[in-house]
Design a protein around this motif. Structure first.
Motif, PDB file in Angstrom:
ATOM      1  N   LEU A   1       0.423  -1.373  -0.193  1.00 15.37           N
ATOM      2  CA  LEU A   1      -0.532   0.140   0.126  1.00 15.37           C
ATOM      3  C   LEU A   1       0.777   1.449  -0.392  1.00 15.37           C
ATOM      4  O   LEU A   1       1.764   1.091   1.105  1.00 15.37           O
ATOM      5  CB  LEU A   1      -1.216   0.310   1.346  1.00 15.37           C
ATOM      6  CG  LEU A   1      -2.178   0.741   0.709  1.00 15.37           C
ATOM      7  CD1 LEU A   1      -2.392   1.520  -0.058  1.00 15.37           C
ATOM      8  CD2 LEU A   1      -2.712   1.838   2.541  1.00 15.37           C
ATOM      9  N   PRO A   2       0.897   1.610  -1.351  1.00 14.41           N
ATOM     10  CA  PRO A   2       1.668   2.979  -0.860  1.00 14.41           C
ATOM     11  C   PRO A   2       0.685   4.001  -0.345  1.00 14.41           C
ATOM     12  O   PRO A   2       0.195   4.840   0.386  1.00 14.41           O
ATOM     13  CB  PRO A   2       1.555   3.628  -2.294  1.00 14.41           C
ATOM     14  CG  PRO A   2       0.563   2.786  -3.022  1.00 14.41           C
ATOM     15  CD  PRO A   2      -0.321   2.153  -2.294  1.00 14.41           C
ATOM     16  N   LYS A   3       2.505   5.114   0.323  1.00 18.26           N
ATOM     17  CA  LYS A   3       1.634   6.387   1.536  1.00 18.26           C
ATOM     18  C   LYS A   3       1.142   7.132   0.573  1.00 18.26           C
ATOM     19  O   LYS A   3       0.060   8.217   1.104  1.00 18.26           O
ATOM     20  CB  LYS A   3       3.057   6.929   1.997  1.00 18.26           C
ATOM     21  CG  LYS A   3       2.881   7.577   2.954  1.00 18.26           C
ATOM     22  CD  LYS A   3       3.704   8.244   3.596  1.00 18.26           C
ATOM     23  CE  LYS A   3       3.701   9.904   4.589  1.00 18.26           C
ATOM     24  NZ  LYS A   3       5.142  10.682   4.515  1.00 18.26           N
ATOM     25  N   SER A   4       1.029   7.281  -0.809  1.00 22.27           N
ATOM     26  CA  SER A   4       0.213   8.142  -1.338  1.00 22.27           C
ATOM     27  C   SER A   4       0.869   8.539  -3.032  1.00 22.27           C
ATOM     28  O   SER A   4       1.303   7.323  -3.342  1.00 22.27           O
ATOM     29  CB  SER A   4       1.481  10.036  -1.316  1.00 22.27           C
ATOM     30  OG  SER A   4       2.233   9.302  -1.986  1.00 22.27           O
ATOM     31  N   VAL A   5      -0.380   8.313  -3.235  1.00 22.62           N
ATOM     32  CA  VAL A   5      -1.270   8.492  -4.831  1.00 22.62           C
ATOM     33  C   VAL A   5      -0.910   9.077  -5.853  1.00 22.62           C
ATOM     34  O   VAL A   5      -2.492  10.061  -4.938  1.00 22.62           O
ATOM     35  CB  VAL A   5      -2.235   7.134  -5.029  1.00 22.62           C
ATOM     36  CG1 VAL A   5      -2.393   6.832  -6.527  1.00 22.62           C
ATOM     37  CG2 VAL A   5      -1.936   5.296  -4.301  1.00 22.62           C
TER      38      VAL A   5
ATOM     39  N   PHE B   1      -8.287   3.555  -3.131  1.00 20.41           N
ATOM     40  CA  PHE B   1      -6.735   4.258  -2.329  1.00 20.41           C
ATOM     41  C   PHE B   1      -6.814   4.618  -1.015  1.00 20.41           C
ATOM     42  O   PHE B   1      -6.413   4.672  -0.074  1.00 20.41           O
ATOM     43  CB  PHE B   1      -5.511   4.653  -2.988  1.00 20.41           C
ATOM     44  CG  PHE B   1      -4.784   3.095  -4.131  1.00 20.41           C
ATOM     45  CD1 PHE B   1      -4.176   2.803  -3.253  1.00 20.41           C
ATOM     46  CD2 PHE B   1      -5.191   2.904  -5.361  1.00 20.41           C
ATOM     47  CE1 PHE B   1      -3.742   1.953  -4.476  1.00 20.41           C
ATOM     48  CE2 PHE B   1      -4.905   2.117  -5.871  1.00 20.41           C
ATOM     49  CZ  PHE B   1      -3.784   1.333  -5.519  1.00 20.41           C
TER      50      PHE B   1
ATOM     51  N   SER C   1      -4.330   5.804   1.810  1.00 17.36           N
ATOM     52  CA  SER C   1      -3.206   6.265   0.920  1.00 17.36           C
ATOM     53  C   SER C   1      -3.745   7.346   1.375  1.00 17.36           C
ATOM     54  O   SER C   1      -4.805   8.212   1.580  1.00 17.36           O
ATOM     55  CB  SER C   1      -3.122   5.647  -0.256  1.00 17.36           C
ATOM     56  OG  SER C   1      -2.574   4.452  -0.178  1.00 17.36           O
ATOM     57  N   ASP C   2      -2.816   9.025   1.127  1.00 17.74           N
ATOM     58  CA  ASP C   2      -3.006  10.252   0.607  1.00 17.74           C
ATOM     59  C   ASP C   2      -3.249  10.569  -1.229  1.00 17.74           C
ATOM     60  O   ASP C   2      -2.571   9.393  -1.619  1.00 17.74           O
ATOM     61  CB  ASP C   2      -1.951  10.975   0.646  1.00 17.74           C
ATOM     62  CG  ASP C   2      -1.971  11.379   2.142  1.00 17.74           C
ATOM     63  OD1 ASP C   2      -2.660  11.509   3.397  1.00 17.74           O
ATOM     64  OD2 ASP C   2      -0.581  11.305   3.279  1.00 17.74           O
TER      65      ASP C   2
END
Length: 144
Positions: A46-50, A66, A71-72
């Motif tokens: 899971l990315p921190k931001s997208v 997301f 995620s942000d």
């Protein structure tokens, strides 16, 4: 394999055959950090931001997914008025307005009247952030 034949009677029938993601030139798709709507399904973390470019239904679905996972999310759309972008894909104006309000309430940041001019994907550090240089729709400076 079942070779039986079924008959379906209906006033209207929708055949949804799926689609192929649009991959415009100049975007460094690599399936590791830059994805399209098919390859994103191979993401193993899971990315921190997208950042998501586009204002279609699939872009909005992924923005909501997301964000709900934590995620942000930044949604980059070319239209100055997000509601109008959704109306161009066939949504009713009231539904479009409601959807845009929901995106804002969810904390999804919407960059309006914007397109990505340049993608800077660090090659030497896979954990360094990708930098997107934005410009106004059609090119040029964006108003501040």
């Amino acid at each position: 394999e079942d070779n039986s034949i079924s008959t379906v009677n209906a006033k209207n029938i929708l055949v949804a055959t799926g689609s192929t993601p649009f991959r415009p030139g100049g975007i460094p798709f690599d399936g590791r950090r830059v994805f399209d709507s098919d390859s994103i399904n191979t993401l193993g973390y899971l990315p921190k931001s997208v950042a998501i470019t586009g204002s279609g239904i699939i872009a909005i679905e992924f923005a909501k997914i997301f964000k709900n996972l934590g995620s942000d999310v930044t949604l980059i759309i070319r239209d100055k008025i997000p509601r109008n972008a959704l109306m161009k894909i066939g949504l009713d104006k009231d539904i479009s307005a409601t959807l845009v309000a929901d995106l804002a309430r969810s904390g999804i940041k919407i960059e309006r009247d914007a397109q990505v001019k340049k993608f800077v994907v660090p090659k030497d550090n896979p954990k360094a952030p990708i930098v997107l240089e934005l410009e106004a729709k059609g090119g040029g400076k964006r108003p501040t």
